[in-house]
Write an enzyme that holds these catalytic residues in place. Sequence first.
Site, PDB file in Angstrom:
ATOM      1  N   LYS A   1       0.861  -1.233  -0.252  1.00  0.00           N
ATOM      2  CA  LYS A   1       0.179  -0.236   0.194  1.00  0.00           C
ATOM      3  C   LYS A   1       0.885   1.589   0.003  1.00  0.00           C
ATOM      4  CE  LYS A   1      -2.974  -2.871  -0.252  1.00  0.00           C
ATOM      5  NZ  LYS A   1      -3.464  -3.755  -1.367  1.00  0.00           N
TER       6      LYS A   1
ATOM      7  N   LYS B   1      -1.822   2.340   9.252  1.00  0.00           N
ATOM      8  CA  LYS B   1      -2.113   1.095   8.317  1.00  0.00           C
ATOM      9  C   LYS B   1      -1.422   0.099   8.329  1.00  0.00           C
ATOM     10  CE  LYS B   1      -5.776   3.890   5.452  1.00  0.00           C
ATOM     11  NZ  LYS B   1      -6.009   3.696   4.268  1.00  0.00           N
TER      12      LYS B   1
ATOM     13  N   GLY C   1      -8.294  -4.637   2.935  1.00  0.00           N
ATOM     14  CA  GLY C   1      -8.541  -5.283   3.611  1.00  0.00           C
ATOM     15  C   GLY C   1      -9.183  -4.671   5.071  1.00  0.00           C
TER      16      GLY C   1
ATOM     17  N   HIS D   1     -15.529  -4.920   6.276  1.00  0.00           N
ATOM     18  CA  HIS D   1     -15.030  -4.549   5.737  1.00  0.00           C
ATOM     19  C   HIS D   1     -15.872  -5.760   4.678  1.00  0.00           C
ATOM     20  CE1 HIS D   1     -12.282  -2.333   7.679  1.00  0.00           C
ATOM     21  NE2 HIS D   1     -11.758  -3.443   7.869  1.00  0.00           N
TER      22      HIS D   1
ATOM     23  N   LYS E   1     -18.276  -6.153   1.362  1.00  0.00           N
ATOM     24  CA  LYS E   1     -19.970  -5.038   1.433  1.00  0.00           C
ATOM     25  C   LYS E   1     -20.792  -6.348   1.367  1.00  0.00           C
ATOM     26  CE  LYS E   1     -16.282  -2.798  -1.609  1.00  0.00           C
ATOM     27  NZ  LYS E   1     -15.091  -3.503  -2.868  1.00  0.00           N
TER      28      LYS E   1
ATOM     29  N   GLU F   1     -10.388   2.126  -4.966  1.00  0.00           N
ATOM     30  CA  GLU F   1     -10.760   2.346  -4.477  1.00  0.00           C
ATOM     31  C   GLU F   1     -10.743   3.969  -3.631  1.00  0.00           C
ATOM     32  OE1 GLU F   1     -11.808  -1.572  -2.413  1.00  0.00           O
ATOM     33  OE2 GLU F   1     -10.433  -0.208  -1.215  1.00  0.00           O
TER      34      GLU F   1
ATOM     35  N   ARG G   1      -7.579  -7.333 -10.167  1.00  0.00           N
ATOM     36  CA  ARG G   1      -8.122  -8.373 -10.333  1.00  0.00           C
ATOM     37  C   ARG G   1      -9.806  -8.143 -10.728  1.00  0.00           C
ATOM     38  NH1 ARG G   1     -11.672  -7.813  -5.685  1.00  0.00           N
ATOM     39  NH2 ARG G   1     -10.180  -7.272  -3.698  1.00  0.00           N
TER      40      ARG G   1
ATOM     41  N   VAL H   1     -16.297  -9.475  -7.117  1.00  0.00           N
ATOM     42  CA  VAL H   1     -17.964  -9.222  -7.062  1.00  0.00           C
ATOM     43  C   VAL H   1     -18.500  -8.478  -7.302  1.00  0.00           C
ATOM     44  CG1 VAL H   1     -19.659 -10.292  -5.302  1.00  0.00           C
ATOM     45  CG2 VAL H   1     -17.119 -10.626  -4.431  1.00  0.00           C
TER      46      VAL H   1
ATOM     47  N   ARG I   1     -26.144  -8.427  -2.075  1.00  0.00           N
ATOM     48  CA  ARG I   1     -25.415  -9.674  -1.863  1.00  0.00           C
ATOM     49  C   ARG I   1     -25.855 -10.970  -0.862  1.00  0.00           C
ATOM     50  NH1 ARG I   1     -18.777  -9.245  -1.371  1.00  0.00           N
ATOM     51  NH2 ARG I   1     -18.619  -7.219  -2.633  1.00  0.00           N
TER      52      ARG I   1
END
Length: 447
Positions: free
Chosen positions: A116, A158, A164, A234, A236, A272, A289, A292, A335
């Site tokens: 990160k 962080k 995540g 974390h 959604k 994000e 990637r 979802v 979901r």
Amino acid sequence: MFRRVLIANRGEIALRILRSLRALGIEGVVVHGREDRLTLPVRMADEGAFIPRDDPLASYLDIEAVVAAAKEVGADAVHPGYGFLAENATLAERLAEEGIVFIGPSPGVLRLLGDKISARHAMVKAGLPVAKGSGQPISDETEALSMAKEIGYPVMIKAAAGGGGIGMQVVNSGDEFESALRLCQGRALSAFGDDRVFVEKFIEGAQHIEFQVLGDGNKAVHFGERFCSIQRRHQKIIEEGPWLSEEVRAELGAKVVAGAEAVGYKGLATFEFLRDSNGEFYFLEVNPRVQVEHTVTEMIAGVDLVSLGIKVAAGEPLPISQSDIQISGHAIQTRINAEDPFTLKPSPGRIWECHWPGGPGVRVDTHSHTGYDMPPSFDSLLAKLIVWAPNRDEALAKMDAALAETIIIGVDTLIPLHRAIMSEPDFRNGNITIAYLDEHPGILDGV
Ligand code: MV4
């Protein structure tokens, strides 16, 4: 184009990838462990690649077994889906050594974005906005303390290897700093074997907004944003889009495209951001990637993102130009997890009866069916229900009707929670932050 692709995943995303392979005339082989051998993606694949392991997760996490399976079935590419090995640079590297394509970015880009601190650095250089912070790993405690003071409390510590939210600590004052720093470093070390951490201004009352990007390793395009309305721990549970004005979309979209091109990104990516109450954006991280919630973008942009990702992996230049990408109407996804809707505890077991909704603008992505035995060992995602309508109000009404039409007997699902959210005034008014569920604890009791 590829002749045969190995899908190193399971559940709804394995089926989703198989559908794109079919549309492109490519054969699909699906990796599976013991528990999944009778699931829909395996039954519908051209072939299964059985990787027997005692631990059900291990079948999907063994890099050498996936490489060996790809060679054995004669696959010229591997699609990792999301989760499991999707962001694993070592898998991408091992496949390259064997002359097999990893459908995703290069190992170097996966490493850069997985850290990160280096991701933040690369995106600052490309012109993306970030929260005030060091941008360097903390080496000295007193130095870090003075930096936190300079940034101004509250700050967030962080993990560099994070994502995540693992290990993340909010610090409200100087006297909490030292213990929070140790806690974050300890968690980072045990979770990632890497105790490097960094400090950022904590963005309060924020919304979570993400941009869908596709790159060919040289050029990139964006497909607008998704608003990740509701999440817990974390994860959604509701996503929708679009959320921004055309002007803001174009402005931030140009920046994420610059960011993707700066690192030579190939494949699907999600950038994000947090957006604070003043409308300012702060880059958080890149998910390298398929996600979802890619489905929300597919519905409002009218594209097959998974197919586009496969085409660029096969070496095609960007199959679509920015001016061809038009966002229309509103889409929302709930979901349908097999969980107790009050406690959010997993509810595995046999589905005795299963009926999914339909009608115009209603889409269900699922590997479940009547008789399906929802295993306890994996993520509890049973299905994704996505609706499209000309505007948000109509989309919410259509979602509520689709949820009401759904019948699942045998396991508990989040459907009652989703229905309560669809009629809750703050949600309906778009008055939503990442703290929505914490701020509406009695939502299922009608409080
Ligand atoms: C933040 C933040 C507030 N301020 N960074 C959570 C996971 C990781 N991707 C980054 N996360 C956050 N970073 C600053 N400077 C709040 C979160 C955060 C969050 C972000 C997106 C979606 C849900 C979230 C839930 C809790 C915290």
